[in-house]
Design a protein around this motif. Structure first.
Motif, PDB file in Angstrom:
ATOM      1  N   PHE A 362      10.372   4.545   2.169  1.00  0.00           N
ATOM      2  CA  PHE A 362       9.121   5.012   2.763  1.00  0.00           C
ATOM      3  C   PHE A 362       7.958   4.623   1.853  1.00  0.00           C
ATOM      4  O   PHE A 362       8.009   4.831   0.632  1.00  0.00           O
ATOM      5  CB  PHE A 362       9.165   6.524   2.971  1.00  0.00           C
ATOM      6  N   VAL A 363       6.927   4.053   2.467  1.00  0.00           N
ATOM      7  CA  VAL A 363       5.784   3.534   1.710  1.00  0.00           C
ATOM      8  C   VAL A 363       4.521   4.227   2.202  1.00  0.00           C
ATOM      9  O   VAL A 363       4.148   4.109   3.380  1.00  0.00           O
ATOM     10  CB  VAL A 363       5.650   2.006   1.885  1.00  0.00           C
ATOM     11  N   GLY A 364       3.856   4.949   1.302  1.00  0.00           N
ATOM     12  CA  GLY A 364       2.624   5.651   1.651  1.00  0.00           C
ATOM     13  C   GLY A 364       1.437   4.706   1.753  1.00  0.00           C
ATOM     14  O   GLY A 364       1.527   3.505   1.484  1.00  0.00           O
ATOM     15  N   LYS A 365       0.279   5.262   2.129  1.00  0.00           N
ATOM     16  CA  LYS A 365      -0.925   4.462   2.349  1.00  0.00           C
ATOM     17  C   LYS A 365      -1.362   3.738   1.076  1.00  0.00           C
ATOM     18  O   LYS A 365      -1.712   2.550   1.109  1.00  0.00           O
ATOM     19  CB  LYS A 365      -2.054   5.361   2.856  1.00  0.00           C
ATOM     20  N   GLU A 366      -1.386   4.445  -0.046  1.00  0.00           N
ATOM     21  CA  GLU A 366      -1.821   3.815  -1.288  1.00  0.00           C
ATOM     22  C   GLU A 366      -0.878   2.690  -1.685  1.00  0.00           C
ATOM     23  O   GLU A 366      -1.310   1.600  -2.097  1.00  0.00           O
ATOM     24  CB  GLU A 366      -1.889   4.851  -2.412  1.00  0.00           C
ATOM     25  N   GLU A 367       0.407   2.931  -1.554  1.00  0.00           N
ATOM     26  CA  GLU A 367       1.396   1.920  -1.930  1.00  0.00           C
ATOM     27  C   GLU A 367       1.344   0.713  -0.982  1.00  0.00           C
ATOM     28  O   GLU A 367       1.595  -0.421  -1.409  1.00  0.00           O
ATOM     29  CB  GLU A 367       2.795   2.530  -1.934  1.00  0.00           C
ATOM     30  N   GLN A 368       0.994   0.944   0.287  1.00  0.00           N
ATOM     31  CA  GLN A 368       0.847  -0.181   1.213  1.00  0.00           C
ATOM     32  C   GLN A 368      -0.276  -1.115   0.769  1.00  0.00           C
ATOM     33  O   GLN A 368      -0.174  -2.338   0.885  1.00  0.00           O
ATOM     34  CB  GLN A 368       0.583   0.333   2.625  1.00  0.00           C
ATOM     35  N   LYS A 369      -1.356  -0.531   0.251  1.00  0.00           N
ATOM     36  CA  LYS A 369      -2.459  -1.357  -0.255  1.00  0.00           C
ATOM     37  C   LYS A 369      -2.013  -2.184  -1.460  1.00  0.00           C
ATOM     38  O   LYS A 369      -2.398  -3.347  -1.608  1.00  0.00           O
ATOM     39  CB  LYS A 369      -3.643  -0.468  -0.632  1.00  0.00           C
ATOM     40  N   VAL A 370      -1.191  -1.582  -2.313  1.00  0.00           N
ATOM     41  CA  VAL A 370      -0.691  -2.310  -3.482  1.00  0.00           C
ATOM     42  C   VAL A 370       0.209  -3.466  -3.047  1.00  0.00           C
ATOM     43  O   VAL A 370       0.127  -4.581  -3.586  1.00  0.00           O
ATOM     44  CB  VAL A 370       0.070  -1.360  -4.429  1.00  0.00           C
ATOM     45  N   LEU A 371       1.058  -3.223  -2.053  1.00  0.00           N
ATOM     46  CA  LEU A 371       1.941  -4.282  -1.567  1.00  0.00           C
ATOM     47  C   LEU A 371       1.147  -5.418  -0.925  1.00  0.00           C
ATOM     48  O   LEU A 371       1.464  -6.603  -1.125  1.00  0.00           O
ATOM     49  CB  LEU A 371       2.945  -3.714  -0.564  1.00  0.00           C
ATOM     50  N   ALA A 372       0.117  -5.068  -0.160  1.00  0.00           N
ATOM     51  CA  ALA A 372      -0.721  -6.104   0.451  1.00  0.00           C
ATOM     52  C   ALA A 372      -1.417  -6.935  -0.620  1.00  0.00           C
ATOM     53  O   ALA A 372      -1.507  -8.171  -0.514  1.00  0.00           O
ATOM     54  CB  ALA A 372      -1.743  -5.460   1.386  1.00  0.00           C
ATOM     55  N   GLN A 373      -1.899  -6.265  -1.664  1.00  0.00           N
ATOM     56  CA  GLN A 373      -2.546  -6.994  -2.758  1.00  0.00           C
ATOM     57  C   GLN A 373      -1.547  -7.885  -3.482  1.00  0.00           C
ATOM     58  O   GLN A 373      -1.869  -9.014  -3.879  1.00  0.00           O
ATOM     59  CB  GLN A 373      -3.160  -5.994  -3.741  1.00  0.00           C
ATOM     60  N   ALA A 374      -0.318  -7.395  -3.647  1.00  0.00           N
ATOM     61  CA  ALA A 374       0.712  -8.200  -4.306  1.00  0.00           C
ATOM     62  C   ALA A 374       1.024  -9.463  -3.507  1.00  0.00           C
ATOM     63  O   ALA A 374       1.241 -10.540  -4.080  1.00  0.00           O
ATOM     64  CB  ALA A 374       1.981  -7.370  -4.505  1.00  0.00           C
ATOM     65  N   LEU A 375       1.042  -9.367  -2.191  1.00  0.00           N
ATOM     66  CA  LEU A 375       1.269 -10.552  -1.362  1.00  0.00           C
ATOM     67  C   LEU A 375       0.120 -11.547  -1.493  1.00  0.00           C
ATOM     68  O   LEU A 375       0.335 -12.762  -1.553  1.00  0.00           O
ATOM     69  CB  LEU A 375       1.451 -10.143   0.100  1.00  0.00           C
ATOM     70  N   ASP A 376      -1.107 -11.052  -1.530  1.00  0.00           N
ATOM     71  CA  ASP A 376      -2.251 -11.950  -1.683  1.00  0.00           C
ATOM     72  C   ASP A 376      -2.318 -12.566  -3.077  1.00  0.00           C
ATOM     73  O   ASP A 376      -2.892 -13.640  -3.256  1.00  0.00           O
ATOM     74  CB  ASP A 376      -3.555 -11.199  -1.383  1.00  0.00           C
ATOM     75  N   LEU A 395       8.766  -6.903  -0.611  1.00  0.00           N
ATOM     76  CA  LEU A 395       7.660  -7.695  -0.072  1.00  0.00           C
ATOM     77  C   LEU A 395       8.044  -8.409   1.224  1.00  0.00           C
ATOM     78  O   LEU A 395       7.225  -8.523   2.145  1.00  0.00           O
ATOM     79  CB  LEU A 395       7.178  -8.707  -1.113  1.00  0.00           C
ATOM     80  N   VAL A 396       9.267  -8.900   1.322  1.00  0.00           N
ATOM     81  CA  VAL A 396       9.694  -9.556   2.564  1.00  0.00           C
ATOM     82  C   VAL A 396       9.734  -8.551   3.710  1.00  0.00           C
ATOM     83  O   VAL A 396       9.277  -8.835   4.827  1.00  0.00           O
ATOM     84  CB  VAL A 396      11.067 -10.233   2.373  1.00  0.00           C
ATOM     85  N   ALA A 397      10.266  -7.359   3.456  1.00  0.00           N
ATOM     86  CA  ALA A 397      10.325  -6.340   4.507  1.00  0.00           C
ATOM     87  C   ALA A 397       8.922  -5.886   4.913  1.00  0.00           C
ATOM     88  O   ALA A 397       8.641  -5.678   6.100  1.00  0.00           O
ATOM     89  CB  ALA A 397      11.148  -5.145   4.025  1.00  0.00           C
ATOM     90  N   PHE A 398       8.026  -5.741   3.943  1.00  0.00           N
ATOM     91  CA  PHE A 398       6.667  -5.291   4.232  1.00  0.00           C
ATOM     92  C   PHE A 398       5.895  -6.326   5.054  1.00  0.00           C
ATOM     93  O   PHE A 398       5.104  -5.977   5.946  1.00  0.00           O
ATOM     94  CB  PHE A 398       5.931  -5.006   2.919  1.00  0.00           C
ATOM     95  N   SER A 399       6.115  -7.595   4.795  1.00  0.00           N
ATOM     96  CA  SER A 399       5.356  -8.660   5.470  1.00  0.00           C
ATOM     97  C   SER A 399       6.012  -9.142   6.758  1.00  0.00           C
ATOM     98  O   SER A 399       5.405  -9.931   7.498  1.00  0.00           O
ATOM     99  CB  SER A 399       5.207  -9.858   4.522  1.00  0.00           C
TER     100      SER A 399
END
Length: 525
Positions: A362-376, A395-399
């Motif tokens: 489970f990924v909260g809102k703050e952690e989702q922003k971190v994952l998006a930044q990590a992909l960029d 990262l693969v699952a998130f994207s």
């Protein structure tokens, strides 16, 4: 070691002695002077004695040399030409010299933050594994020129092993400036000494993937396939750990339709193996990922500067010269059976450490922003990574959902770009017939597949994307703004962002804890 047979040399010396004696007798007959005869005989005997003595010393020196059969060009390659001259009056030869190989997070590989990798050895490779490695990892790009399209080896239908490509400047950037150290004899091999950090870096640079692992009471053996060859590590019980590296026997410079070399940055290879994504453009962003977990429910928590308390890739990052106290941590906390699912959290289904069982993350809102930044901020590469599997899983699952929405569009963009940029691709070193007939379909098929382990496919896709972006500077492609935005119309840098996700999908899971199975120092044969 070759044995010494004195008979041929003795016969040769006897003939030399008789010839010398005949000359002396002839001179004495002409002069008919007893003193002259005695003088000439004295000189002849002295000369013959010294010649015999020196020949004997040379034979004894070869017999006493444990490196006798590893000093040749066949074994040492270009390094046979870098050995110091051996004085004839010394009986025992010193060991031959080899390079000092070292890797560090700040200093790179042997002092270089960027190296160039080739799939097949270039120049005088030799048989020693460390010589072969230095013939596929280069200080500079390999300059090549191909035959024209009209004379293309693919158009001729038959490819001779060494036809179709002319290699230029193979001896440039051949590591001749490295510090040297005496080699160590291990069995039939002349070895250099490596530490674990250098070995791990070389595995990462060559995109190694595990293919064999065996440990029992007799010792430890592992094998890794990689883009440029095959690694093997043998550690018998009670003996030293020996590293071997051999080039592929399925490729040659003449049959390869790809550019002879491509850029490989050392720091991103190190960090991806340790499970870290960072950004040079934003030094405050440096985040580490938790490793793959046992089956269960977890919640991902962002912990600022929490990496020193992690069990994940912390030890490896320290070993490579990184500073763990600078790194944030995405920690996976186990949820108890009675805990409800977190509200307003994204649920990711990930692989677990057990086959056929999954992890709910489970990924909260703050952690989702971190994952998006990590992909960029995920670093660009022309080849897939040997990657920390926790980083890749998350990262693969998130994207995945957003990548899948644009997968067909991305495949079509890359397919069409090949024709538009055919001249640029040929200038880069791609074979013209391959560009015109095969490259577009190969790129589209790779993107559509969603995952794979072909380094060649990654090279195809990434070179097309670099043509679309009109740059050959990887650093300019490290930062995108696609994943932190919500736009759906793809621009040039959005294509780059999706191709970086493709690189992530095609990267190879690597057990960063494999160094626990190895001693602190090893011999590279």
């Amino acid at each position: 070691m070759a044995s010494w047979n004195p008979l041929p040399n003795s016969a040769h010396d006897l003939r030399s002695h008789l010839a010398t004696f005949a000359v002396v007798v002839g001179i004495s007959h002409m002069t008919n002077t007893p003193d002259t005869v005695v003088g000439w005989l004295s000189i002849a005997v002295t000369t013959v004695g010294l010649t015999t003595l020196i020949s004997g010393f040379s034979a004894v020196t070869d017999m006493l040399d444990p490196f006798h059969d590893t000093r040749s060009m066949l074994y040492l390659g270009v390094w046979s030409q870098r050995q110091p001259q051996f004085p004839f009056y010394k009986i025992v030869k010193p060991p031959p010299l080899g390079p000092v190989l070292a890797a560090h997070r700040e200093g790179g590989f042997c002092g270089l933050k960027t190296v160039h990798l080739s799939r097949v050895p270039q120049g005088q490779a030799g048989l020693a594994g460390w010589v072969v490695l230095l013939s596929v990892v280069h200080q500079e790009a390999i300059k090549t020129s191909r035959t024209s399209s009209a004379d293309s080896e693919l158009e001729k239908g038959v490819v001779e092993p060494e036809e179709g490509i002319e290699l230029k400047d193979l001896d440039s950037g051949d590591w001749g400036d490295l510090k040297t150290t005496p080699l160590t004899r291990r069995g039939a091999s002349a070895c250099i000494t490596l530490n674990r950090a250098t070995l791990m870096t070389m595995l990462a640079l060559t995109n190694a993937r595990p293919v064999y692992h065996h440990s029992d009471a007799a010792g430890h053996r592992v094998a890794y396939g990689c883009y440029s060859g095959q690694w093997r590590i043998d550690w018998p019980l009670g003996g030293p750990a020996i590293i071997h590296f051999e080039a592929h026997d399925s490729h040659s410079a003449g049959t390869d339709v790809y550019p002879s070399s491509f850029e490989r940055r050392v720091a991103p290879c190190m960090e991806s193996m340790a499970g870290i994504v960072s950004s040079e453009s934003n030094p405050t962003f440096k985040v580490a990922f938790s490793g793959r977990k046992r089956p269960g429910r977890y919640i991902l928590k962002f912990v600022p500067k929490g990496f020193p308390g992690a069990h994940s890739g912390r030890h490896l990052y320290n070993m490579l010269g990184g500073r763990v106290y600078e790194v944030d941590w995405l920690r996976a906390d186990l949820l108890q059976p009675h805990d409800p699912d977190p509200e307003d959290a994204l649920k990711l289904i990930l692989d677990s450490t057990e086959t056929d069982k999954k992890v709910e993350m489970f990924v909260g809102k703050e952690e989702q922003k971190v994952l998006a930044q990590a992909l960029d901020f995920f670093p660009w590469s022309s080849l897939s990574y040997s990657i920390h599997r926790g980083l890749r899983d998350i990262l693969v699952a998130f994207s995945k959902s957003r990548m899948n929405r644009h997968r067909a569009e991305l495949a079509n963009i890359l397919h069409n770009a090949v024709k538009q940029h055919a001249t640029e691709l040929e200038t880069k070193g791609w074979e013209s017939k391959f560009v015109s007939d095969y490259m577009a379909d190969m790129a589209a098929a790779a993107v559509s597949a969603g995952k794979g382990d072909s380094g060649d496919s990654v090279r195809v896709v990434t070179d097309i994307a670099m043509c679309i972006a009109q740059t050959s500077d990887a650093k300019k492609l490290d930062v995108t703004e696609y994943w932190t935005s919500e736009r759906e119309i793809l621009g040039t840098m959005d294509v780059v962002a999706l191709v970086k996700c493709f690189i992530l999908e095609w990267s190879t899971d690597f057990d960063y804890q494999m160094y626990h199975d190895l001693p602190l120092t090893m011999e590279f044969a």
